[in-house]
Write an enzyme that holds these catalytic residues in place. Structure first.
Site, short mmCIF file in Angstrom:
data_model
loop_
_atom_site.label_atom_id
_atom_site.label_comp_id
_atom_site.label_asym_id
_atom_site.label_seq_id
_atom_site.Cartn_x
_atom_site.Cartn_y
_atom_site.Cartn_z
N SER A 1 0.85 -1.19 0.00
CA SER A 1 0.00 0.00 0.00
C SER A 1 0.89 1.24 0.00
O SER A 1 1.77 1.36 0.85
CB SER A 1 -0.87 0.02 1.28
OG SER A 1 -1.32 1.34 1.51
N HIS B 1 -1.12 -1.13 -4.18
CA HIS B 1 -2.42 -0.90 -3.54
C HIS B 1 -2.57 0.58 -3.26
O HIS B 1 -1.74 1.19 -2.56
CB HIS B 1 -2.48 -1.72 -2.24
CG HIS B 1 -3.80 -1.70 -1.55
ND1 HIS B 1 -4.86 -2.47 -1.96
CD2 HIS B 1 -4.22 -1.01 -0.48
CE1 HIS B 1 -5.89 -2.25 -1.14
NE2 HIS B 1 -5.54 -1.38 -0.24
N ASP C 1 -4.69 3.41 -1.55
CA ASP C 1 -5.71 3.62 -0.50
C ASP C 1 -6.32 5.01 -0.60
O ASP C 1 -5.75 5.99 -0.12
CB ASP C 1 -5.06 3.45 0.88
CG ASP C 1 -4.91 1.99 1.23
OD1 ASP C 1 -3.84 1.59 1.72
OD2 ASP C 1 -5.89 1.24 1.02
N MET D 1 -9.02 7.69 0.39
CA MET D 1 -9.90 7.95 1.54
C MET D 1 -10.52 9.34 1.42
O MET D 1 -9.83 10.30 1.05
CB MET D 1 -9.08 7.90 2.84
CG MET D 1 -8.37 6.59 3.03
SD MET D 1 -7.31 6.68 4.51
CE MET D 1 -6.50 5.08 4.39
N HIS E 1 -8.25 0.86 -3.89
CA HIS E 1 -9.17 0.58 -2.79
C HIS E 1 -9.90 1.87 -2.45
O HIS E 1 -9.32 2.77 -1.84
CB HIS E 1 -8.34 0.06 -1.61
CG HIS E 1 -9.13 -0.17 -0.36
ND1 HIS E 1 -8.51 -0.38 0.86
CD2 HIS E 1 -10.46 -0.24 -0.13
CE1 HIS E 1 -9.43 -0.59 1.78
NE2 HIS E 1 -10.63 -0.51 1.20
N MET F 1 -12.06 3.90 -0.36
CA MET F 1 -12.71 4.04 0.94
C MET F 1 -13.47 5.37 0.90
O MET F 1 -13.11 6.35 1.58
CB MET F 1 -11.67 4.03 2.07
CG MET F 1 -11.08 2.66 2.29
SD MET F 1 -9.60 2.69 3.30
CE MET F 1 -8.36 2.90 2.03
N MET G 1 -11.10 -6.59 5.15
CA MET G 1 -10.35 -5.65 5.98
C MET G 1 -10.00 -6.32 7.29
O MET G 1 -10.90 -6.81 7.98
CB MET G 1 -11.16 -4.39 6.24
CG MET G 1 -11.39 -3.49 5.04
SD MET G 1 -9.90 -3.06 4.17
CE MET G 1 -9.00 -2.18 5.43
N GLY H 1 -8.73 3.25 7.43
CA GLY H 1 -8.47 4.68 7.65
C GLY H 1 -7.01 4.98 7.91
O GLY H 1 -6.52 6.05 7.60
N PHE H 2 -6.30 3.98 8.44
CA PHE H 2 -4.90 4.25 8.80
C PHE H 2 -4.02 3.02 8.59
O PHE H 2 -4.49 1.88 8.73
CB PHE H 2 -4.82 4.68 10.28
CG PHE H 2 -5.63 5.91 10.58
CD1 PHE H 2 -6.96 5.79 10.96
CD2 PHE H 2 -5.09 7.18 10.39
CE1 PHE H 2 -7.74 6.92 11.19
CE2 PHE H 2 -5.87 8.32 10.63
CZ PHE H 2 -7.19 8.19 11.02
N GLY H 3 -2.74 3.26 8.29
CA GLY H 3 -1.79 2.15 8.25
C GLY H 3 -1.25 1.93 9.65
O GLY H 3 -1.57 2.67 10.58
N GLY H 4 -0.45 0.87 9.81
CA GLY H 4 0.25 0.63 11.07
C GLY H 4 -0.60 0.12 12.22
O GLY H 4 -0.19 0.18 13.39
N ASP I 1 -6.29 -7.05 4.06
CA ASP I 1 -5.75 -5.70 4.07
C ASP I 1 -5.71 -5.13 5.49
O ASP I 1 -6.75 -4.84 6.08
CB ASP I 1 -6.65 -4.80 3.19
CG ASP I 1 -6.10 -3.42 3.02
OD1 ASP I 1 -6.76 -2.62 2.34
OD2 ASP I 1 -5.01 -3.13 3.55
N GLY I 2 -4.45 -5.02 6.01
CA GLY I 2 -4.31 -4.36 7.31
C GLY I 2 -3.57 -5.21 8.31
O GLY I 2 -4.02 -6.32 8.62
N GLY J 1 1.39 -2.49 4.13
CA GLY J 1 1.80 -1.09 4.11
C GLY J 1 3.05 -0.87 4.94
O GLY J 1 4.18 -1.02 4.45
N SER J 2 2.86 -0.63 6.21
CA SER J 2 3.98 -0.23 7.09
C SER J 2 5.07 -1.29 7.17
O SER J 2 6.26 -0.96 7.16
CB SER J 2 3.45 0.09 8.49
OG SER J 2 2.55 -0.91 8.91
C1 DX5 Z 1 -6.20 1.00 5.80
C2 DX5 Z 1 -5.76 0.61 4.39
C3 DX5 Z 1 -4.69 -0.45 4.41
C4 DX5 Z 1 -3.44 0.01 5.16
C5 DX5 Z 1 -2.48 -1.14 5.27
O1 DX5 Z 1 -7.36 1.78 5.71
O2 DX5 Z 1 -6.84 0.13 3.64
O3 DX5 Z 1 -4.35 -0.77 3.05
O4 DX5 Z 1 -2.84 1.07 4.45
O5 DX5 Z 1 -1.41 -0.65 6.05
P1 DX5 Z 1 -0.70 -1.62 7.12
O6 DX5 Z 1 -0.15 -2.78 6.31
O7 DX5 Z 1 0.38 -0.76 7.72
O8 DX5 Z 1 -1.76 -2.05 8.09
ZN ZN Z 2 -6.36 -0.64 1.59
#
Ligand code: DX5
Ligand code: ZN
Length: 209
Positions: free
Chosen positions: A6, A29, A31, A33, A62, A64, A132, A137-140, A170-171, A192-193
């Protein structure tokens, strides 16, 4: 298992060189939002308009966003290979119809609190189901292992009804949770992270496969 980093956690000031560091990706990917469907705003079609000139890696978009139908054409335009909409959004069926009419693969996704049967009406028409494993909404964030029950159910349904969708998670994916996801039957893992914070991103991608 395919890996879809991501770019949410990428440094957008140098997106070109960032993408080079994840050249081993199977998908990128994206994201998107809108601050309504999820409590965060990321980026839109204008920011992504040049990405198809930066990479040949398929774009896994994706959305959102609350009103995806209004933006499908723009995300087709930026070169998406897959466009995934949330079942919690407005005009889901019209959005899926629009994505497919544009010759792009259609995905459906659901938040952790949404019951799997909410997406049943779409399973015979989509190319991808995105589960999901964090509140979007957020990574990490931390991986929500109970969401793997949805993955196992989706594998069963696909076999029983001979559907063709790929299953994506995802996540919160890292070295440990990637193994759990693979065992549960996931085809594509969004990361992502764990990739972006690692020393050698391409090595991390290859190790996760
Ligand atoms: C969250 C995103 C995910 C997120 C994944 O809303 O849809 O794609 O960026 O990030 P990590 O892998 O850090 O959870
Ligand atoms: Zn995503």
């Amino acid at each position: 298992m395919f890996i879809a980093p991501s770019i949410l956690t990428a440094n957008f000031n140098q997106l070109g060189s960032e993408i080079e560091t994840i050249s081993k990706s199977d998908y990128l990917h994206l994201d998107v939002m809108d601050g309504h469907l999820v409590p965060n705003i990321s980026f839109g079609p204008h920011v992504l308009s040049g990405i198809k000139h930066l990479t040949k890696i398929p774009l896994d978009t994706h959305l959102m966003i609350q009103n995806p139908l209004d933006f499908i054409d723009q995300f087709v335009e930026i070169g998406s290979s897959i466009i995934t909409v949330h079942v919690e959004a407005n005009k889901v069926q019209e959005s899926i119809n629009r994505i497919k009419a544009s010759g792009v693969k259609a995905g459906i996704t659901l938040k952790p609190k949404t019951k799997l049967d909410e997406i049943f009406p779409f399973l015979d028409q989509v190319d991808l189901v995105l589960v999901m494993s964090v509140e979007p909404g957020f990574g990490g964030q931390k991986f929500m292992e109970d969401q793997l029950d949805k993955v196992r159910k989706l594998v069963e349904i696909r076999r029983a009804y001979k559907y063709h969708y790929l299953i994506e998670i995802d996540g919160g994916i890292n070295g440990q949770t990637a193994k759990l996801a693979k065992e549960a039957g996931v085809d594509i893992a969004v990361v992502g992270s764990y990739v972006f914070n690692s020393k050698d991103r391409n090595a991390t991608i290859e190790a996760l496969r």
